[in-house]
Design a protein around this motif. Structure first.
Motif, PDB file in Angstrom:
ATOM      1  N   GLU D 269      53.079  98.538  74.329  1.00  0.00           N
ATOM      2  CA  GLU D 269      51.795  98.892  73.879  1.00  0.00           C
ATOM      3  C   GLU D 269      51.383  99.858  74.799  1.00  0.00           C
ATOM      4  OE1 GLU D 269      52.448  95.666  74.118  1.00  0.00           O
ATOM      5  OE2 GLU D 269      52.710  95.263  71.935  1.00  0.00           O
ATOM      6  N   ASP D 270      51.666  99.872  76.210  1.00  0.00           N
ATOM      7  CA  ASP D 270      51.273 100.860  76.994  1.00  0.00           C
ATOM      8  C   ASP D 270      52.005 101.865  76.623  1.00  0.00           C
ATOM      9  OD1 ASP D 270      49.993  99.008  78.679  1.00  0.00           O
ATOM     10  OD2 ASP D 270      51.664  98.723  79.741  1.00  0.00           O
ATOM     11  N   LEU D 271      53.330 101.960  76.166  1.00  0.00           N
ATOM     12  CA  LEU D 271      53.958 103.326  75.854  1.00  0.00           C
ATOM     13  C   LEU D 271      53.491 103.739  74.601  1.00  0.00           C
ATOM     14  CD1 LEU D 271      57.972 102.148  76.056  1.00  0.00           C
ATOM     15  CD2 LEU D 271      56.541 103.945  77.370  1.00  0.00           C
ATOM     16  N   ASP D 272      53.090 103.131  73.689  1.00  0.00           N
ATOM     17  CA  ASP D 272      52.268 103.538  72.254  1.00  0.00           C
ATOM     18  C   ASP D 272      50.830 104.381  72.883  1.00  0.00           C
ATOM     19  OD1 ASP D 272      54.416 102.894  70.445  1.00  0.00           O
ATOM     20  OD2 ASP D 272      53.433 100.965  70.054  1.00  0.00           O
ATOM     21  N   LEU D 273      50.385 103.853  73.680  1.00  0.00           N
ATOM     22  CA  LEU D 273      49.095 104.300  73.958  1.00  0.00           C
ATOM     23  C   LEU D 273      49.173 105.581  74.923  1.00  0.00           C
ATOM     24  CD1 LEU D 273      46.070 103.848  74.461  1.00  0.00           C
ATOM     25  CD2 LEU D 273      46.358 102.849  76.670  1.00  0.00           C
ATOM     26  N   ARG D 274      50.196 105.667  75.918  1.00  0.00           N
ATOM     27  CA  ARG D 274      50.477 107.089  76.509  1.00  0.00           C
ATOM     28  C   ARG D 274      51.226 107.984  75.492  1.00  0.00           C
ATOM     29  NH1 ARG D 274      53.148 106.034  82.497  1.00  0.00           N
ATOM     30  NH2 ARG D 274      51.270 104.757  83.047  1.00  0.00           N
ATOM     31  N   THR D 275      51.844 107.479  74.445  1.00  0.00           N
ATOM     32  CA  THR D 275      52.380 108.392  73.602  1.00  0.00           C
ATOM     33  C   THR D 275      51.200 109.207  72.868  1.00  0.00           C
ATOM     34  OG1 THR D 275      54.242 107.020  72.988  1.00  0.00           O
ATOM     35  CG2 THR D 275      53.521 108.457  71.188  1.00  0.00           C
ATOM     36  N   LYS D 276      50.227 108.457  72.390  1.00  0.00           N
ATOM     37  CA  LYS D 276      49.041 109.189  71.762  1.00  0.00           C
ATOM     38  C   LYS D 276      48.378 109.987  72.756  1.00  0.00           C
ATOM     39  CE  LYS D 276      47.453 105.558  68.418  1.00  0.00           C
ATOM     40  NZ  LYS D 276      46.838 104.403  68.536  1.00  0.00           N
ATOM     41  N   GLN D 277      48.139 109.724  73.982  1.00  0.00           N
ATOM     42  CA  GLN D 277      47.522 110.459  74.739  1.00  0.00           C
ATOM     43  C   GLN D 277      48.121 111.696  75.094  1.00  0.00           C
ATOM     44  OE1 GLN D 277      47.478 107.424  77.879  1.00  0.00           O
ATOM     45  NE2 GLN D 277      45.179 106.889  77.268  1.00  0.00           N
ATOM     46  N   ARG D 278      49.400 111.655  75.307  1.00  0.00           N
ATOM     47  CA  ARG D 278      50.014 112.580  75.765  1.00  0.00           C
ATOM     48  C   ARG D 278      51.304 113.662  75.128  1.00  0.00           C
ATOM     49  NH1 ARG D 278      53.545 110.110  81.050  1.00  0.00           N
ATOM     50  NH2 ARG D 278      51.610 109.253  82.396  1.00  0.00           N
ATOM     51  N   ILE D 279      51.468 113.118  73.966  1.00  0.00           N
ATOM     52  CA  ILE D 279      52.400 113.941  73.074  1.00  0.00           C
ATOM     53  C   ILE D 279      51.746 114.568  71.811  1.00  0.00           C
ATOM     54  CG2 ILE D 279      54.573 113.703  71.704  1.00  0.00           C
ATOM     55  CD1 ILE D 279      55.546 111.538  73.539  1.00  0.00           C
ATOM     56  N   LYS D 280      51.797 115.574  71.652  1.00  0.00           N
ATOM     57  CA  LYS D 280      51.370 116.310  70.518  1.00  0.00           C
ATOM     58  C   LYS D 280      52.341 116.012  69.176  1.00  0.00           C
ATOM     59  CE  LYS D 280      50.545 120.620  70.322  1.00  0.00           C
ATOM     60  NZ  LYS D 280      50.396 122.341  70.681  1.00  0.00           N
ATOM     61  N   GLY D 281      51.518 115.880  68.071  1.00  0.00           N
ATOM     62  CA  GLY D 281      52.198 115.515  66.821  1.00  0.00           C
ATOM     63  C   GLY D 281      52.700 114.122  66.881  1.00  0.00           C
ATOM     64  N   GLU D 282      53.578 113.817  65.733  1.00  0.00           N
ATOM     65  CA  GLU D 282      54.103 112.494  65.478  1.00  0.00           C
ATOM     66  C   GLU D 282      55.394 112.276  65.949  1.00  0.00           C
ATOM     67  OE1 GLU D 282      53.347 108.491  63.876  1.00  0.00           O
ATOM     68  OE2 GLU D 282      51.854 110.299  64.559  1.00  0.00           O
ATOM     69  N   ASN D 283      55.931 111.209  66.759  1.00  0.00           N
ATOM     70  CA  ASN D 283      57.169 111.132  66.769  1.00  0.00           C
ATOM     71  C   ASN D 283      58.059 110.599  65.355  1.00  0.00           C
ATOM     72  OD1 ASN D 283      57.327 111.772  69.477  1.00  0.00           O
ATOM     73  ND2 ASN D 283      57.053 109.501  70.300  1.00  0.00           N
ATOM     74  N   ARG D 284      59.267 110.885  65.187  1.00  0.00           N
ATOM     75  CA  ARG D 284      59.736 110.048  64.211  1.00  0.00           C
ATOM     76  C   ARG D 284      60.514 108.975  64.357  1.00  0.00           C
ATOM     77  NH1 ARG D 284      63.087 114.660  61.352  1.00  0.00           N
ATOM     78  NH2 ARG D 284      63.271 113.196  59.787  1.00  0.00           N
TER      79      ARG D 284
END
Lengths: 332, 332, 332, 332
Positions: D269-284
Motif C-alpha cells: 500500500e505504501d508503494l502504491d501511495l508513493r507511486t501516485k505521489q511521485r510518478i507521472k502517468g500510469e505504470n503498466r
C-alpha cells in the motif's frame, strides 16, 4: 589430441572439429509467429492413439518430453512446477484432511503422483479418455511408476463428464488436468459454467475444492483462456483464487484457478506447517511463500481478470493458439 | 470422424487437428549462410568413434541418412547416384576387365557394393581408418550387408596412405572415397600432387585408372575443391575427366575426377554395351548418355577448370566450408 | 583489438565475440518435409497485389531474392541460369532469325532482358496479369531496368490466354514463363493439350518454336510436372526437346521443354556460332556444350519421360508441392 | 475474392493460397540447445559500432526489437516490464525524494525514460560507453525520444567505472543497466565486490540505493549470475532485496537486486501511495502487489540464494551462456 579427427573415412566430408552445431531439433510453434526449439538427443517413441498423436522425445535442454499432437505437454526437468502447483494448494487448503480426490484427465500420471504423496488421501480416481496415452505413460515415464502401482489409485478410462455424472459419491478435491478449452476442441465442455454448476459442484463434498489448470497466464497470454476460466468459476463458487508460475519448457507463465464455497484463509506459515504434516517427501517448487508470490498476480493481469466479463458456456468460447482459424471455422 | 480428436486427455493442450506441423528436424549448415533441413521420423543411432561422431537418422524426405561430424554423408534414397558415379565410369573405361580394386576410405560399404557388381572383379581392398564406422555401417546399413559378406572383399583398418605404401601389388582401379581436402583436415594429404605421383600412380597396374570424389561441383561451389583436384591430377596423369551430377540430398551438384595415362575413348553406346557385359543387375542412375551429360560440364564450370592454376601440395591447400575460420587458424 | 568488445553498454547481455550466429533467416518449405533457409541481410520490400504477396529480400547466399506467395522465384546470383535456359535455345534453334517473341507471364523482366539481347528481335510482347508485380520488379530489379526501357518491348497487362486469342499476328517464338500447372492454380489452363493446340500453335509463325519452363526436373521431382508437360507437348508438336539444369537457389534441377513442328538439328558448334552471330554480350551459363549436357537427361529421367502417359487436359491435372491437400480439396 | 490468386505471373511457382507459412525469422540461441524464434516483418536497421553489432528488427510477436551482438536486448511490447522493474522500486523505496540518479549503461534510453517520470528527479546522469548505440537508439526508438530531449538528462559517453571515479558528487540512486558479468566480458568488473565497495558505495548519498539488473532468474537459470550478484552485494550492503519477473520476449524470468544500508520497509500500500505521489502517468507493470510477488521468490530460488557462497571478485567469475567455451578459454 582432441580436435585432430584423423580419418580417411567413409564419407565425402568430415570435420576436423567436434564443435559442429547441434543438428537435430524439436520445434514447436508457441504461436503462429513464435517458435521454441530444443536440441534433441533422440526420439524415444512415436505413436498414434484413436484420439491423438504421441511422441516421447529426449531433449537436451529439458530432458524427456511428452508431446501430444505437436504440443509439449510435460518435460522431465520442470514438470514438477506444473504438477506441484496443480495439486498441493487445493489439498493443503482443504480444511479437514482430504481423502477422496478425482482427476479429470491426468493420464500422464504425474498429477496422481503428487496427490498420492498426501498421507491423508485414501483414494485417487483418475479418469482419462485415452487408454493408449495412459499405457504409454505408464510404461515410459519411470518417475510415475510408483504412482501407477499405488493401490489407492483407481484408473478409469472414460469421458470425465460422463464419469462424474455416473457417480453418486462425492470428492474432497476435484482436479482438472485437461487440455485447454478450445471451441470444438476435446475439452471445451469441461470448462463451461453449466459443467461446473451441474456436474462438478454436486460432486464436491462439504468444504470441497475444485482446481483446474487454466492455460497460459503470462502478461499477454493470460487473456487467451486464463481470465475467462477465472471469471466462469466466479459465477459458481464463492471463493476463487487464480495463481501462476513460470514454466521454462513452456516458454511462458502458466495459470491455475482454485475455487470453493469455503474461504481460503491460510498464511504462508500455515501452508508450510500443513505441508510438513500432510505431504511425504520434500516439495521442489511449492511452499507457503511460493504460493504467496504465485497467487499475487501482477498489476496488468489483476486488472484483466477483474475486468473480464466473458463466461464459458456451451455456446460461447474463447480460443487459444494452435489450431488455425480455418479449423475453428470448419467446426462452427 | 477424422479431425475431431476428442480427449479429456493427459495434457494441458491438445489439438483437434492432425494437420499440425512437423516438429522434429535434422538441420545442416551447407554453408555458413545456408541451411538444409529434413523432417525426422527418428534418430536411429548416435555414437562417437575415436575419429568422428556418427549418427544414423531416419528422415522423411531422404530415408535413412548417415551423418558424420554433423555433415550428411549418404542418404538412402539417392546414395546410388553418388556411388554409381564414383564406381562405374572407371571400371567400365578400364580396357581389359578390372580384377583388383583399392578403395581409400569407403567404410560405409556402398562403394564396395557397386564394385562387387562387376563380374570381372576378383578382389576389392577397402581401407578405412575408422573401424567403428565400418562396424556401425556393417550392422546398420542393410543394403550393403551382402557386400560386407562378399568373399572378394578384403577389409583393412589403416590409413590409406600407409596401406598403399606398404603394398607391392598393383591395382587396376584405385578409388578415392574420402572426405574433402581441408588443410589440417584428415584427408588433405591424400589429395596432393606428391601423393598422386609417389603413392597412387606407382600402385596402378598397366592402363590403370584412378578416380576420386571431388567435392561440390555446382555452378558456384566447384571452385572450392573440384577445380583444384582436377588441376592437381592433370599434373600427374595424361588423361583427366571431370564429371558431375546433382544429388538432391546434398542440395548441390557433386563432382568426381577420373584420371589415367591411357585415353578414355568410349562412346555412350560402348559404355552401355560394357555395362550389360560386366555389371550384374540394373543401374539406377548411370548409363552411357548419363555419362555424356555428366562429363559435359556447363560453360562456367569448364572455364573455371581450364583457368585453374592451383595445385594441391602439402604446403598449399584450398578450403571447403564447414569448419570455421577460427579452426583453420588454430591448425595453421 | 578485435574480439574485446568493451561495453558498459545499453543492454542486458553483450557478447565479447563477433562470431555469434546468423540470426535472421528466410525459410522456404521446398516440400512438406524439406526446408531451405538463407541468412538475410535485409527485407527490402514486402507488399501484396490483388493476385499475390510479394517480397524482395537481400539474402546472404544468393543476393536479392524475389519471393511470391512464400516461394522463391528468382535470386540475383543465379537467375541467369533459369533465364538463359528459358530463352536462348528456342531463339537460337529458330532457323531464320526470330523477330517477334511473345512471353506468357515474365513480369520480373529477366526473360525480356535475355530476349532483347538477340539482335534480330524486333518486338517482344510480354503479357503478365499482375500489373503491380511488373511495377514492383521494374522499380526494384536494377538488372532489368534497360529491358523495361527498351523500345522493342511491348508490355501488356492481361491474361495470356485472352491476349493470345485476341491477336491475329503470329510469333516466331512463344515463351511460357508461368507458374507451374497446379489444378485449381492460376496457370493450370495454360499447360493443357487444348491450350497448346488451339491457342499457342495457331499463333506460331512458320518454323515457330514454343518453349516453356517445366517445373522441377530432379531425379525424383521430375515426375511432379516435368514429365507431363513433356508428354502433353508431344501430343501437339512433332519435335519436343526436354532439358534441365541445376539451379542452386532452387535446391533442385529445373526443367524446360521446347517444341516445334520443325526439327531441332544443330550441333554444339552450330549453337556456339549462332550465339556469336545473334546475341549481344556474353552468356554466363549457356553455350553449345552446356545445351548438349542439359538436353541429355539421365537414365532415370529419360525412362520416366518415355513412360509418361498423362496428358494435361482441363479435367486431369498433376500437382506440385506447396499448396496443401486442404487447399486442393477446397478447390475441387 | 481473397484467396483466388489468379496469375499468369512472373514466376515459376505461385500459390493460390494466402495461408502460406511465415518465411522470415529472427532466431536467437537462448542456450546452446535452446532456440527462440520470432517471425519478422522487416529488418529496420543493422550496423556495427567499435564495441558491438546492432540491429533493429520489426518482429511479429514482440514489435520492434533491439539486438546487440546477436542477443535480444529489448522488445517494444514488453520492455516496460524490464525497465519499470529496474527503475521504480529503488526510486520509490528511497525515503526522501530522490533527486540525482546515475545510470551505468542504459544507452537505449528506456531506463532514463522511466526515471524521468519521477517528479522529484532533478538530474539523471546516463553513462554509456558506446556513443553509436546511443545515437542509434536516440534516432530509432521513438518511445524514448522525449527522454533523450529532457533537459534533466545528462548524457556522458565514458566507461561507467571511470566516470564514477572521476565524480565528487553523490547520487541518491545508482542504477546498473549493464550487460551480464561474463569473465573477460565488457562488464565483468562492474559487478565485483571491490567495485561495489570502492566505487559505487562512496558515490551514494545518505540513504542511497543501488540497484542492478541481475541476469536470468528462472528456476534453473538463476544460478548463472543472479545468485552471485545477490551474494556479492550482501557483502557490502546491509539490506539486499532480490526480485524477479517473467519477460516473455526473453523466454525467461529476469532478476534485479536492490541494495542499501537503510532498510526497505514499505508495504504494498505504501508503494502504491508513493507511486501516485511521485510518478507521472500510469505504470503498466509495477505496483505494490506486483512488487510483493516479484520480491517473494519461489522455494527453489530462495534456497539457492541463501546457499550461494560465490562472491564476484576480479579474479573469480561466474558465466552465462552465449559466448562459447572456446572464447572463455581464449580469454583466460
Amino acid at each position: 589430441m582432441g580436435d585432430i579427427s584423423v580419418s580417411n573415412g567413409s564419407g565425402k566430408i568430415s570435420s576436423p572439429l567436434n564443435g559442429y552445431r547441434k543438428s537435430c531439433w524439436y520445434e514447436e510453434e508457441i504461436e503462429e509467429n513464435l517458435r521454441w526449439c530444443f536440441a534433441l538427443n533422440s526420439i524415444l517413441h512415436t505413436g498414434a492413439t484413436p484420439y491423438q498423436d504421441i511422441a516421447l522425445l529426449d531433449t537436451k535442454p529439458f530432458g524427456k518430453a511428452l508431446v501430444i499432437d505437436g504440443k509439449l505437454q510435460s518435460a522431465e526437468t520442470d514438470e514438477f512446477i506444473y504438477h506441484e502447483c496443480l495439486v498441493h494448494p487445493s489439498l493443503l487448503f482443504h480444511p479437514s484432511s482430504p481423502k477422496a480426490v478425482f482427476i479429470m484427465g491426468g493420464g500422464e500420471g504425474s498429477t496422481a503422483r503428487e496427490i498420492l504423496r498426501h498421507k491423508t488421501v485414501e483414494k485417487v480416481t483418475m479418469c482419462d479418455i485415452d487408454e493408449e496415452v495412459v499405457e504409454f505413460c505408464r510404461s515410459h515415464l519411470l518417475v510415475n511408476r510408483n504412482a501407477f502401482c499405488d493401490p489407492r489409485l483407481e484408473l478409469v478410462i472414460n469421458d470425465a463428464r460422463a464419469e462424474l455424472e455416473s457417480r453418486n459419491a462425492c470428492f474432497d478435491v476435484i482436479i482438472g488436468d485437461l487440455a485447454d478449452p478450445i471451441e470444438g476442441g476435446p475439452c471445451y465442455k469441461l470448462y463451461t459454467k453449466s459443467f461446473y454448476e451441474c456436474i462438478v459442484k454436486p460432486r464436491l463434498s462439504q468444504n470441497g475444492i475444485f482446481v483446474t489448470q487454466a492455460g497460459p497466464a503470462g502478461i499477454f497470454s493470460h487473456t487467451e483462456v486464463f481470465s475467462c476460466i477465472y471469471n466462469t468459476l466466479k459465477q459458481i463458487f464463492k471463493y476463487v483464487v487464480p495463481y501462476s508460475a513460470h514454466i521454462p519448457s513452456f516458454a511462458d507463465t502458466w495459470g491455475w484457478v482454485m475455487a470453493s464455497d469455503s474461504p481460503f484463509s491460510l498464511t504462508a506459515e500455515d501452508l508450510d506447517l500443513r505441508t510438513k504434516q500432510r505431504i511425504k517427501g520434500e516439495n521442489r517448487y511449492f511452499d507457503g511463500k511460493t504460493f504467496t508470490s504465485a497467487s499475487t498476480l501482477s498489476k496488468a493481469v489483476r486488472q484483466s481478470l477483474s475486468n473480464e466479463t466473458h463466461v464459458y458456456t456451451e455456446g460461447a468460447a474463447r480460443f487459444i493458439y494452435g489450431y488455425g482459424t480455418a479449423n475453428r471455422h470448419e467446426q462452427e
